[in-house]
Design an enzyme around this catalytic site. Structure first.
Site, short mmCIF file in Angstrom:
data_model
loop_
_atom_site.label_atom_id
_atom_site.label_comp_id
_atom_site.label_asym_id
_atom_site.label_seq_id
_atom_site.Cartn_x
_atom_site.Cartn_y
_atom_site.Cartn_z
N HIS A 198 0.82 -1.21 0.00
CA HIS A 198 0.00 0.00 0.00
C HIS A 198 0.86 1.26 0.00
O HIS A 198 0.47 2.29 -0.57
CB HIS A 198 -0.94 -0.01 1.21
CG HIS A 198 -2.18 -0.82 0.98
ND1 HIS A 198 -2.82 -1.52 1.97
CD2 HIS A 198 -2.90 -1.02 -0.15
CE1 HIS A 198 -3.89 -2.10 1.46
NE2 HIS A 198 -3.96 -1.82 0.18
N GLU A 440 -1.77 -21.09 -16.15
CA GLU A 440 -0.64 -20.67 -15.32
C GLU A 440 0.24 -21.83 -14.87
O GLU A 440 1.15 -21.64 -14.08
CB GLU A 440 -1.14 -19.88 -14.09
CG GLU A 440 -2.29 -20.50 -13.36
CD GLU A 440 -2.95 -19.56 -12.36
OE1 GLU A 440 -2.34 -18.56 -11.95
OE2 GLU A 440 -4.11 -19.83 -11.99
N ASP A 464 2.42 -16.86 -12.08
CA ASP A 464 2.59 -18.28 -11.75
C ASP A 464 3.21 -19.06 -12.89
O ASP A 464 3.99 -19.98 -12.66
CB ASP A 464 1.24 -18.90 -11.37
CG ASP A 464 0.97 -18.80 -9.88
OD1 ASP A 464 1.94 -18.77 -9.09
OD2 ASP A 464 -0.21 -18.77 -9.48
N CYS A 511 -3.28 -11.51 -17.98
CA CYS A 511 -3.59 -10.73 -16.78
C CYS A 511 -2.46 -10.72 -15.76
O CYS A 511 -2.63 -10.21 -14.66
CB CYS A 511 -4.87 -11.25 -16.12
SG CYS A 511 -4.73 -12.91 -15.47
#
Length: 591
Positions: A198, A440, A464, A511
């Site tokens: 964050h 993946e 992955d 993605c």
């Protein structure tokens, strides 16, 4: 005056936010927080110790609330992050478990908090998801804040810094980062943290350079040392020599020019020079991120990770709780589509409310679709919530870590059970939603044509796929150098999966993090890919590269690239062939 070359030190870390800054160091010391001792307490003193802990939590929480109140109203995503930290002050995993530990083990609050935060940290680090691993930092930062009141350590007041400096700290919380005054703080570097933390997200929103995860910056840097922070490459240079300063001053000028161009042209469509439309979507974890998705111009949400709500509760969420979140998301995005990935966690390591045999290697164990098929009731609850939310917007369903045809057949059987339950319950839902498989693992690539007969689209998860193709643990620093998106084996895997999707006439989306790196775009577009989902903040830079790309040239480049044998050869070829549209790849030079 020339600077002695013997004093220059370069440390490689993780890019927190792009950009370059040069200036004097301001070292923030939080040493007292780490000085905790263990001592036993009597039964009679347990209530007093619990009160001391609660009082420290209250002080820390009030202090955090004051930071939120002091900020400008228009801080968007930053406010959501700070409010997430506010919730963590009373999180059951941290707050409740610490009180339980004081009570059951008869130990002081400092040691109980330290023990619990370490246990929670270890639990999160076992999750094979980069975003959720990065949430470890949130737990640690909130714990440190409480600890500072327990041990009486003086807290940092970032807002009190009144000179133009670069902050050097062991760690900065989002609350610390949000207090940064842009006219005073040029950038910051930390020993802790990662690119998905964050703190990194806030640094990007402030548009100040940062390098995280340096490990030993606070040991090597002294106040008023001259620093160069190269946030684009993740490099900190301490007391640079004169030649290095000149090089980076020139790079800084070019970067500022480049960023101004990005902002000026960010509204333009992502169409190549020869007129090919490239669809750019966003990866998100929280509903609150929709604002950033729209601001950065994503056409859809290409990946919504659903794990956060499961980890935020001390139990599995109910169907209605999940529906509430999913419905809110799809209504905010409507008519744009939302691809919802089903639960991708490893049961025994993540959920303290499950009793499952511990696995030696969770990455190769009962995770993602395997966990869902093993825990059918949990899976059906989520599927029912998704199907119900699909009555209110445009949803696509994505199943993670498919490794064989049998799994996708089983998934469809469970979906049919969920549909039958919804029909019996007379609930409003939409069963006609596209079904996708995440590619993946290498086995899914090899049988991609067979898998394509059972799904409507593929979504390739490169994070992955790289890990499993190269047989490495991406969290292990000793083998991290092998985690390369442009490895020839990885590129061949991507092309095989794409070719299978094209042959079978189904959609293909990338993605993984690979999609958001401009360096990779020439080879990916050259292969034929036109659908990419990424961190929202990466979209403007990717758009610029796309507008400068010629797909015919890219296709020719791919033919050459696929004959090259090493990552270095491929990187050198792309850097040379596309140097005019990749202006900041030069920042990766060794200094």
């Amino acid at each position: 005056m020339s600077i002695s070359t013997s004093r220059q030190i370069s440390i490689k870390g993780i890019s927190g936010s792009p950009g370059i800054c040069i200036g004097k160091a301001y070292v923030v010391d939080r040493e007292g927080v780490n000085l905790t001792k263990r001592y036993p307490i009597s039964d009679a003193l347990v209530p007093k110790e619990i009160d001391r802990f609660k009082h420290a939590v209250l002080k820390a929480k009030n202090d955090h609330a004051k930071v939120i109140e002091s900020l400008e109203d228009d801080i968007g995503e930053n406010l959501n992050i700070l409010e997430t930290h506010m919730v963590l002050f009373k999180d059951k995993m941290l707050y409740g478990k610490t009180i339980d530990t004081i009570t059951n083990e008869k130990i002081n609050a400092e040691w109980a908090l330290r023990k619990v935060s370490r246990k929670v940290k270890a639990m999160f680090q076992q999750i094979d998801d980069q975003y959720l691993q990065a949430r470890v930092n949130d737990i640690v930062q909130v714990s440190d804040k409480i600890m500072s009141y327990l041990v009486g350590a003086e807290d940092i007041k970032i807002s009190d810094i009144n000179k133009r400096v670069i902050i050097v700290a062991h760690d900065l919380s989002p609350a610390d980062a949000s207090q940064i005054q842009l006219e005073r703080i040029k950038g910051f570097v930390t020993d802790r943290g990662g690119k998905d933390s964050h703190t990194s997200i806030i640094a990007k929103s402030l548009k100040i350079p940062s390098v995280l995860g340096l490990g030993r910056a606070t040991i090597n840097v002294r106040n008023d040392d001259i620093l160069i922070v190269d946030g684009s490459s993740g490099i900190l240079i301490i007391n640079p020599e004169e030649d290095t300063l000149f090089k980076y001053e020139a790079r800084l000028a070019r970067f500022e020019q480049y960023r101004a161009g990005l902002e000026r042209d960010s509204h333009l469509p992502s169409v190549t020079k020869d007129g090919i439309l490239i669809n750019l979507m966003a990866n998100i974890e929280l509903v609150e991120e929709v604002v950033a998705v729209k601001d950065y111009g994503a056409i859809d949400i290409g990946l919504f990770r659903t794990e956060f709500l499961y980890l935020d509760l001390k139990r599995f969420p109910t169907e209605d709780e999940l529906l509430c979140k999913y419905k809110e998301l799809v209504e905010l995005m409507s008519p744009q589509s939302v691809t919802i990935r089903t639960l991708d966690i490893n049961g025994d390591k993540v959920n303290p409310y499950l009793s499952i045999v511990e696995e030696a290697n969770p990455s190769l164990g009962l995770r993602a679709v395997r966990f869902c098929l093993e825990n059918e009731d949990v899976f059906i609850t989520q599927l029912k919530a998704i199907l119900r939310a699909a009555a209110f917007g445009n949803i696509k369903l994505l199943i993670p870590m498919i490794s064989c045809v049998e799994e996708i057949i089983q998934v469809k059987q469970v979906m049919n059970k969920a549909i039958l339950e919804l029909e019996r319950e007379d609930k409003i839902f939409n069963k006609d939603i596209p079904l996708g498989a995440m590619i993946e693992v290498p086995s899914a690539v090899i049988i991609a044509e067979s898998l394509a007969d059972h799904v409507d689209f593929f979504s390739i998860g490169t994070n992955d796929l790289i890990q499993y193709t190269m047989a490495i643990d991406r969290r292990n620093r000793r083998v991290a150098h092998l985690y390369q998106a442009l490895n020839p084996a990885v590129l061949k895997m991507i092309k095989m999966a794409y070719d299978a999707a094209k042959k079978k006439g189904i959609d293909f989306v990338m993605c993984g993090e690979m999609a958001g790196d401009p360096m990779n775009l020439p080879v990916l577009v050259g292969m034929g890919l036109t659908n990419f989902s990424m961190n929202s903040a990466a979209i403007p830079a990717v758009k610029k590269i796309i507008r400068d790309l010629d797909t015919k040239k890219a296709k020719k480049s791919v033919k050459k690239i696929m004959t090259l044998k090493t990552v270095q050869e491929i990187s050198d070829f792309i850097s040379q062939e596309y140097k005019e549209i990749l202006p900041f790849q030069e920042a990766d030079e060794t200094i």
